[in-house]
Design an enzyme around this catalytic site. Sequence first.
Site, PDB file in Angstrom:
ATOM      1  NE  ARG A 164     -80.111  62.170 -63.083  1.00 15.92           N
ATOM      2  CZ  ARG A 164     -80.129  62.335 -64.397  1.00 15.92           C
ATOM      3  NH1 ARG A 164     -79.547  61.475 -65.174  1.00 15.92           N
ATOM      4  NH2 ARG A 164     -80.731  63.384 -64.952  1.00 15.92           N
ATOM      5  CB  THR A 165     -84.986  62.420 -58.086  1.00 17.41           C
ATOM      6  OG1 THR A 165     -83.754  63.114 -58.201  1.00 17.41           O
ATOM      7  CG2 THR A 165     -85.462  62.467 -56.644  1.00 17.41           C
ATOM      8  CE  LYS A 202    -109.582  67.797 -63.480  1.00 16.51           C
ATOM      9  NZ  LYS A 202    -110.274  66.668 -62.836  1.00 16.51           N
ATOM     10  NE  ARG A 204     -86.961  66.840 -58.540  1.00 17.57           N
ATOM     11  CZ  ARG A 204     -85.884  66.426 -59.206  1.00 17.57           C
ATOM     12  NH1 ARG A 204     -85.839  66.512 -60.524  1.00 17.57           N
ATOM     13  NH2 ARG A 204     -84.852  65.930 -58.556  1.00 17.57           N
ATOM     14  CG  HIS A 208     -82.260  66.936 -54.644  1.00 18.47           C
ATOM     15  ND1 HIS A 208     -82.888  65.818 -54.142  1.00 18.47           N
ATOM     16  CD2 HIS A 208     -82.106  66.723 -55.977  1.00 18.47           C
ATOM     17  CE1 HIS A 208     -83.094  64.972 -55.143  1.00 18.47           C
ATOM     18  NE2 HIS A 208     -82.635  65.494 -56.252  1.00 18.47           N
TER      19      HIS A 208
HETATM   20  C1  NCD Z   1     -80.597  67.596 -59.979  1.00 17.12           C
HETATM   21  C2  NCD Z   1     -81.854  68.323 -59.544  1.00 17.12           C
HETATM   22  O1  NCD Z   1     -82.936  68.016 -60.021  1.00 17.12           O
HETATM   23  O2  NCD Z   1     -81.691  69.192 -58.716  1.00 17.12           O
HETATM   24  N1  NCD Z   1     -80.816  66.363 -60.566  1.00 17.12           N
HETATM   25  C3  NCD Z   1     -80.961  65.271 -59.750  1.00 17.12           C
HETATM   26  O3  NCD Z   1     -81.868  65.181 -58.962  1.00 17.12           O
HETATM   27  N2  NCD Z   1     -80.018  64.325 -59.826  1.00 17.12           N
HETATM   28  C4  NCD Z   1     -79.600  68.417 -60.651  1.00 17.12           C
HETATM   29  C5  NCD Z   1     -79.966  69.267 -61.828  1.00 17.12           C
HETATM   30  O4  NCD Z   1     -81.108  69.306 -62.276  1.00 17.12           O
HETATM   31  O5  NCD Z   1     -79.049  69.916 -62.333  1.00 17.12           O
END
Ligand code: NCD
Length: 316
Positions: free
Chosen positions: A65-66, A94, A115, A143
């Site tokens: 999703r993100t 590397k 991320r 997040h």
């Molecule tokens: C979450 C995350 O990556 O922290 N997912 C997201 O971004 N919607 C939640 C999760 O991984 O449980």
Amino acid sequence: MFRVVVLGVSLKFEGRDIVSVKDFSRKEIDYILKIAQAVEPIAAKGSDMLKGKILATLFFEPSTRTRLSFEAAMHKLGGSAIGFAEAEIASVKKGENLADTVRVVENYADVIALRHPLEGAARLASEFSKVPIINGGSGAEEHPTQAILDLYTILKEKGKIDGLKIALVGDLRYGRTVHSLAYALSMYNIELCLVAPESLKMRREVLETIKETIPVTIRTSLEKVISQVDVLYITRIQKERFPEPAEYAKVKGSYKINLETLKKAKKNLIILHPLPRTDEISAEVDNTSHARYFQQVWNGTVVRMAILALILGAIK
Ligand code: NCD
């Protein structure tokens, strides 16, 4: 055209990083939510507001999703997206460090969504980067854009945030979405109930901060809580973050929402989940009037459109 007037406030977003939700005031978050409302109609139609702008998504951890919603948001605004979703194929493999990666990518992009499995990674990147860094998840820490889209969903579904009773349920120790959401909710006049197994209760640093501004109750059982709340935000137990598999085995399947557990719920309770879900919400709940987790996904694109437009200066 997209100037939204919030009386008496002058806010500046252009060029800013989004590392923690705590970097923003309630006024600023409310403003992002207003802009999201304003851009929602163009989420379906598209726009060329960010024509010529490039987003780089650097994802060192799995994501559906993100990353995709950041990229979709950029495309819907007429911009483009580059990046990687697998650290295995990037130069990190590397031995390149994050600071160098960021100093390279800033030459290709106007904004970076990052991320990373390490807490503090987004902050570190923001210290090196000339272009804004948006934290798309920093280990178990935060997040922030997920929290803003969670707020947007609550506002859209309930018409308000203030005055609600909200439960955060599940893995409150390793779940980063609940950390950012708890910080964000503590800027509103709400009552928060935290439901987690003893070993996964809310991190102390988050709890201490939010308790300064909102009433917080702590529970291990969901049973009584479910009849009292307006919003139930449930999360996956973050298996991959446990130091010991045996510790995960002890808490696996701690909370399950199904038609039976929902019998006691308020009629207008809404259930949110950042997704992915494992076994904490049965599929039978999806068709009830309570389920809002797939609407949350749509809202994610809308909110990220607002954030990108503000940070890149297309909307003041
Ligand atoms: C979450 C995350 O990556 O922290 N997912 C997201 O971004 N919607 C939640 C999760 O991984 O449980």
